[in-house]
Design an enzyme around this catalytic site. Structure first.
Site, PDB file in Angstrom:
ATOM      1  N   VAL A 220       0.863  -1.177   0.000  1.00  0.00           N
ATOM      2  CA  VAL A 220       0.000   0.000   0.000  1.00  0.00           C
ATOM      3  C   VAL A 220       0.900   1.227   0.000  1.00  0.00           C
ATOM      4  O   VAL A 220       2.115   1.140   0.158  1.00  0.00           O
ATOM      5  CB  VAL A 220      -0.971   0.030   1.204  1.00  0.00           C
ATOM      6  CG1 VAL A 220      -1.977  -1.099   1.108  1.00  0.00           C
ATOM      7  CG2 VAL A 220      -0.217  -0.027   2.523  1.00  0.00           C
ATOM      8  N   ASP A 221       0.295   2.367  -0.165  1.00  0.00           N
ATOM      9  CA  ASP A 221       0.958   3.657  -0.372  1.00  0.00           C
ATOM     10  C   ASP A 221       2.133   3.899   0.574  1.00  0.00           C
ATOM     11  O   ASP A 221       1.985   3.869   1.792  1.00  0.00           O
ATOM     12  CB  ASP A 221      -0.087   4.754  -0.186  1.00  0.00           C
ATOM     13  CG  ASP A 221       0.422   6.128  -0.542  1.00  0.00           C
ATOM     14  OD1 ASP A 221       1.565   6.236  -1.005  1.00  0.00           O
ATOM     15  OD2 ASP A 221      -0.342   7.089  -0.371  1.00  0.00           O
ATOM     16  N   GLY A 222       3.311   4.173  -0.018  1.00  0.00           N
ATOM     17  CA  GLY A 222       4.472   4.507   0.782  1.00  0.00           C
ATOM     18  C   GLY A 222       4.324   5.817   1.515  1.00  0.00           C
ATOM     19  O   GLY A 222       5.022   6.081   2.499  1.00  0.00           O
TER      20      GLY A 222
END
Length: 372
Positions: A220-222
């Site tokens: 998922v989004d860094g």
């Protein structure tokens, strides 16, 4: 002493100081970091284009690229996509995209990359179409000569991209250094960009596997953990003695960090009822992560503040600097002028001397894999 002698002495001292500054810059490892957050990338994109334009002007070389003057590049989310595009090796040791071409490509294809589709039983839930983004990223990060999808090893300069791995419940940093050590950590570039952009609520978690199929990640989004990845890049350089043997501390670094502007306007973060909705909370979290990293680095570079430049605004706006004991101060220079000063040091110190791409021979897995 007459006026002529005084003038000569002044200019002699100024020349000595300029040469000293240039020699000091030549010893420094140059780091470029690009924030995630805003899918438009208006702020960081503008700064990136201006950065490369100034490099070309000051070197009088219309073919000069950002990768020629930085030793390592990092990015999160949309910043990672830009970082990958300007470092991806097109096959001749040169980047696939100039900064202007990369920003222009994303501007033209933004509606396709972030195409909204309705989902759920009543089709009321709005998600971004992952397959549409996949197609655009694959089109961008492919070697044109033979159609090969590029991997982390296929970059002109070391690249770092963070995400959060749901399988291990921990941050994961994609790194060219690790990919060079072992195919276990070599991932296709488009998948790396897709992983760091998988924002919860907009995308499903993105599963990806290394080139040899032995390492997997559910990403998922860094930006949730490293929206501003500058600290990760600094830590990487400080601890990676193989690639950066002459770096012993922050005094050996020259860092440019490009923000994407504040995602949540401070005046609208809290509603009149003092209640924060989900979108505002996410904005506060991402802004908070970026600002905290900036504050930490501002403290680390407090004795050599010109070696760390943070751009968090449009080019024509006055720059803002973190203070060692907290808070911010408005600078007299605009962001444009700060970039120009930074480029002057880059150009004076010459092009980077790191190899443009790793050797094809695969070495043993480093015990510090994914920990550098």
């Amino acid at each position: 002493m007459d006026l002529t002698q005084v003038t000569l002495e002044i200019f002699s001292k100024l020349e000595h100081k300029w040469l000293y500054d240039c020699s000091e810059s030549a010893k420094k490892t140059r780091v470029l970091s690009i924030d995630g957050g805003d899918t438009n990338a208006i702020v960081s994109g503008e700064a990136l284009v201006y950065l490369e334009d100034q490099i070309r002007r000051k070197t009088n070389d219309p073919g000069a690229m950002i990768a020629d003057f930085f030793d390592v590049v990092t990015g999160t989310g949309i910043g990672a996509i830009l970082a990958a595009m300007i470092t991806a090796d097109g096959g001749s040791g040169r980047p696939l995209f100039s900064a202007a071409d990369a920003v222009g490509f994303l501007a033209r294809r933004r509606s396709e990359m972030f195409k909204i589709r309705n989902s759920g039983i009543l089709r009321r839930r709005k998600r971004i179409c992952g397959k549409s983004m996949d197609r655009v990223l694959q089109e961008a990060l492919v070697r044109k000569s033979d159609g090969k999808l590029l991997t982390l090893r296929d970059t002109c300069k070391p690249l770092l991209v963070p995400c959060f791995d749901l399988n291990s419940s921990a941050p994961f940093v994609f790194s060219r250094a690790d990919a060079t050590d072992s195919p276990n950590f070599d991932f296709e570039l488009w998948k790396v960009c897709r992983a760091t952009s998988a924002t919860p609520g907009h995308f499903k978690p993105f599963p990806l596997t290394s080139a040899d199929g032995k390492t997997s990640c559910l990403a998922v989004d860094g930006g949730l953990v490293m929206n501003n990845p500058t600290a990760a890049a600094v830590t990487h350089v400080l601890h990676n003695k193989r690639d950066f043997p002459n770096v012993s501390g922050v005094e050996d670094l020259l860092v440019l960090s490009l923000g994407n502007g504040q995602l949540c306007n401070p005046e609208t973060r809290v509603s009149k009822s003092s209640h924060c909705d989900t979108s505002r909370v996410v904005g506060i979290v991402l802004d908070g992560v970026s600002e905290t990293v900036d504050q930490m680095l501002g403290n680390a570079f407090c004795w050599n503040r010109s070696d760390y430049v943070r751009i968090q605004g449009r080019m024509g706006e006055r720059g803002v600097e973190s203070l060692p004991l907290g808070g911010k101060r408005l600078l007299g220079e605009t962001n444009r002028e700060r970039v120009e000063s930074f480029v002057q040091r880059l150009v004076a110190s010459g092009k980077t001397s790191l190899p443009t791409s790793p050797c094809k021979q695969v070495t043993a897995v480093s015990p510090l894999a994914n920990g550098r």
